[in-house]
Design a protein around this motif. Structure first.
Motif, mmCIF file in Angstrom:
data_model
loop_
_atom_site.group_PDB
_atom_site.id
_atom_site.type_symbol
_atom_site.label_atom_id
_atom_site.label_comp_id
_atom_site.label_asym_id
_atom_site.label_seq_id
_atom_site.Cartn_x
_atom_site.Cartn_y
_atom_site.Cartn_z
ATOM 1 N N VAL A 193 23.864 52.787 71.348
ATOM 2 C CA VAL A 193 24.987 51.941 71.748
ATOM 3 C C VAL A 193 24.554 50.476 71.809
ATOM 4 O O VAL A 193 25.279 49.587 71.348
ATOM 5 C CB VAL A 193 25.568 52.405 73.105
ATOM 6 N N MET A 194 23.371 50.214 72.368
ATOM 7 C CA MET A 194 22.895 48.829 72.494
ATOM 8 C C MET A 194 22.767 48.150 71.134
ATOM 9 O O MET A 194 22.872 46.930 71.028
ATOM 10 C CB MET A 194 21.553 48.777 73.217
ATOM 11 N N LYS A 195 22.562 48.954 70.100
ATOM 12 C CA LYS A 195 22.490 48.405 68.741
ATOM 13 C C LYS A 195 23.855 48.382 68.058
ATOM 14 O O LYS A 195 23.968 47.941 66.913
ATOM 15 C CB LYS A 195 21.506 49.212 67.878
ATOM 16 N N GLY A 196 24.886 48.895 68.743
ATOM 17 C CA GLY A 196 26.233 48.868 68.171
ATOM 18 C C GLY A 196 26.435 49.871 67.053
ATOM 19 O O GLY A 196 27.275 49.660 66.177
ATOM 20 N N LEU A 197 25.696 50.965 67.083
ATOM 21 C CA LEU A 197 25.768 51.958 66.018
ATOM 22 C C LEU A 197 26.480 53.224 66.470
ATOM 23 O O LEU A 197 26.307 53.664 67.607
ATOM 24 C CB LEU A 197 24.356 52.350 65.563
ATOM 25 N N THR A 198 27.228 53.825 65.566
ATOM 26 C CA THR A 198 27.775 55.155 65.797
ATOM 27 C C THR A 198 26.710 56.176 65.410
ATOM 28 O O THR A 198 25.732 55.832 64.731
ATOM 29 C CB THR A 198 29.042 55.393 64.950
ATOM 30 N N GLN A 199 26.913 57.419 65.797
ATOM 31 C CA GLN A 199 25.958 58.452 65.400
ATOM 32 C C GLN A 199 25.848 58.564 63.881
ATOM 33 O O GLN A 199 24.724 58.646 63.361
ATOM 34 C CB GLN A 199 26.317 59.797 66.026
ATOM 35 N N PRO A 200 26.969 58.573 63.141
ATOM 36 C CA PRO A 200 26.831 58.637 61.677
ATOM 37 C C PRO A 200 26.064 57.448 61.088
ATOM 38 O O PRO A 200 25.289 57.611 60.147
ATOM 39 C CB PRO A 200 28.282 58.670 61.176
ATOM 40 N N GLN A 201 26.250 56.262 61.643
ATOM 41 C CA GLN A 201 25.528 55.095 61.136
ATOM 42 C C GLN A 201 24.029 55.218 61.396
ATOM 43 O O GLN A 201 23.213 54.935 60.520
ATOM 44 C CB GLN A 201 26.070 53.813 61.783
ATOM 45 N N LEU A 202 23.677 55.634 62.614
ATOM 46 C CA LEU A 202 22.261 55.815 62.935
ATOM 47 C C LEU A 202 21.656 56.910 62.068
ATOM 48 O O LEU A 202 20.563 56.747 61.520
ATOM 49 C CB LEU A 202 22.090 56.157 64.418
ATOM 50 N N ALA A 203 22.378 58.006 61.923
ATOM 51 C CA ALA A 203 21.879 59.126 61.120
ATOM 52 C C ALA A 203 21.613 58.688 59.681
ATOM 53 O O ALA A 203 20.554 58.992 59.117
ATOM 54 C CB ALA A 203 22.880 60.278 61.153
ATOM 55 N N ALA A 204 22.550 57.965 59.104
ATOM 56 C CA ALA A 204 22.373 57.513 57.721
ATOM 57 C C ALA A 204 21.174 56.583 57.600
ATOM 58 O O ALA A 204 20.376 56.704 56.663
ATOM 59 C CB ALA A 204 23.643 56.822 57.234
ATOM 60 N N SER A 205 21.027 55.667 58.536
ATOM 61 C CA SER A 205 19.905 54.731 58.483
ATOM 62 C C SER A 205 18.561 55.418 58.667
ATOM 63 O O SER A 205 17.551 54.993 58.097
ATOM 64 C CB SER A 205 20.075 53.649 59.553
ATOM 65 N N ALA A 206 18.541 56.494 59.474
ATOM 66 C CA ALA A 206 17.299 57.226 59.730
ATOM 67 C C ALA A 206 17.104 58.379 58.750
ATOM 68 O O ALA A 206 16.108 59.094 58.832
ATOM 69 C CB ALA A 206 17.293 57.751 61.162
ATOM 70 N N ARG A 207 18.069 58.549 57.840
ATOM 71 C CA ARG A 207 18.029 59.630 56.848
ATOM 72 C C ARG A 207 17.982 61.014 57.502
ATOM 73 O O ARG A 207 17.185 61.883 57.148
ATOM 74 C CB ARG A 207 16.877 59.449 55.877
ATOM 75 N N LEU A 208 18.866 61.167 58.502
ATOM 76 C CA LEU A 208 19.031 62.433 59.205
ATOM 77 C C LEU A 208 20.496 62.821 59.154
ATOM 78 O O LEU A 208 21.356 61.977 58.882
ATOM 79 C CB LEU A 208 18.602 62.305 60.676
ATOM 80 N N SER A 209 20.794 64.051 59.474
ATOM 81 C CA SER A 209 22.204 64.439 59.557
ATOM 82 C C SER A 209 22.774 63.960 60.886
ATOM 83 O O SER A 209 22.051 63.811 61.882
ATOM 84 C CB SER A 209 22.359 65.960 59.446
ATOM 85 N N THR A 210 24.070 63.726 60.904
ATOM 86 C CA THR A 210 24.739 63.316 62.136
ATOM 87 C C THR A 210 24.583 64.397 63.199
ATOM 88 O O THR A 210 24.381 64.088 64.382
ATOM 89 C CB THR A 210 26.227 63.026 61.867
ATOM 90 N N GLN A 211 24.650 65.652 62.797
ATOM 91 C CA GLN A 211 24.523 66.747 63.753
ATOM 92 C C GLN A 211 23.147 66.745 64.414
ATOM 93 O O GLN A 211 23.038 66.962 65.627
ATOM 94 C CB GLN A 211 24.767 68.088 63.074
ATOM 95 N N ILE A 212 22.113 66.458 63.664
ATOM 96 C CA ILE A 212 20.760 66.403 64.235
ATOM 97 C C ILE A 212 20.683 65.256 65.241
ATOM 98 O O ILE A 212 20.154 65.418 66.348
ATOM 99 C CB ILE A 212 19.678 66.254 63.140
ATOM 100 N N VAL A 213 21.200 64.088 64.880
ATOM 101 C CA VAL A 213 21.185 62.950 65.805
ATOM 102 C C VAL A 213 21.959 63.305 67.071
ATOM 103 O O VAL A 213 21.499 63.040 68.194
ATOM 104 C CB VAL A 213 21.748 61.675 65.139
ATOM 105 N N GLN A 214 23.115 63.916 66.908
ATOM 106 C CA GLN A 214 23.927 64.299 68.069
ATOM 107 C C GLN A 214 23.146 65.244 68.993
ATOM 108 O O GLN A 214 23.136 65.067 70.210
ATOM 109 C CB GLN A 214 25.215 64.973 67.598
ATOM 110 N N ARG A 215 22.494 66.221 68.416
ATOM 111 C CA ARG A 215 21.761 67.200 69.215
ATOM 112 C C ARG A 215 20.500 66.594 69.838
ATOM 113 O O ARG A 215 20.136 66.940 70.960
ATOM 114 C CB ARG A 215 21.447 68.417 68.365
#
Length: 148
Positions: free
Chosen positions: A83-105
């Motif tokens: 949140v402090m970086k202003g990113l949604t889970q899908p945005q963070l996941a894409a940038s880290a090359r992970l799935s959104t579900q993995i980031v969420q979990r």
């Protein structure tokens, strides 16, 4: 999955920041692309912001998100760092090359945090991997029913 800021948003700090910036709620909404009612709801404390909309608004105010989302670094969960970086889970996941579900979990402390994932997520967030791992441990050890 929610895009809402669930923890730490301070409506009074947000309203004070807008006033100090000398910008009307109407102009802030227009310049950021947010709805005027959204700005009013945030300031009244009736709603918490969506991360991506908050990022756009804070950009117009030329202020960091941590000026209105008040969570000390040593108390942050992984989602708070996002949140402090202003990113949604899908945005963070894409940038880290992970799935959104993995980031969420991972953010919920429900998925093992590998060293590779800790380093990738920390890199995107601009923090040390040790800091991300500590936030993950806080999320895993939080009391039942505590939102992340």
């Amino acid at each position: 999955m929610t895009r809402r800021v669930l923890r730490g948003f301070d409506a009074d700090a947000f309203a004070a920041l807008r006033r100090r910036a000398g910008i009307s709620a109407s102009d802030l909404a227009r310049l950021s692309g947010a709805a005027l009612s959204t700005i009013h709801h945030w300031e009244a404390g009736r709603r918490t912001p969506q991360v991506d909309i908050l990022a756009a608004v804070m950009s117009v105010l030329e202020a960091p998100i941590d000026a209105v989302v008040l969570i000390a670094a040593e108390e942050r969960y992984p989602g708070d760092w996002r949140v402090m970086k202003g990113l949604t889970q899908p945005q963070l996941a894409a940038s880290a090359r992970l799935s959104t579900q993995i980031v969420q979990r991972i953010e919920g402390g429900e998925y093992p945090l590998s060293e590779t994932n800790a380093e990738a997520l920390a890199r995107v967030l601009g923090i040390a991997a040790d800091e991300y791992r500590a936030a993950y441990q806080r999320a895993r050890q939080r009391p039942a029913g505590t939102p992340v």
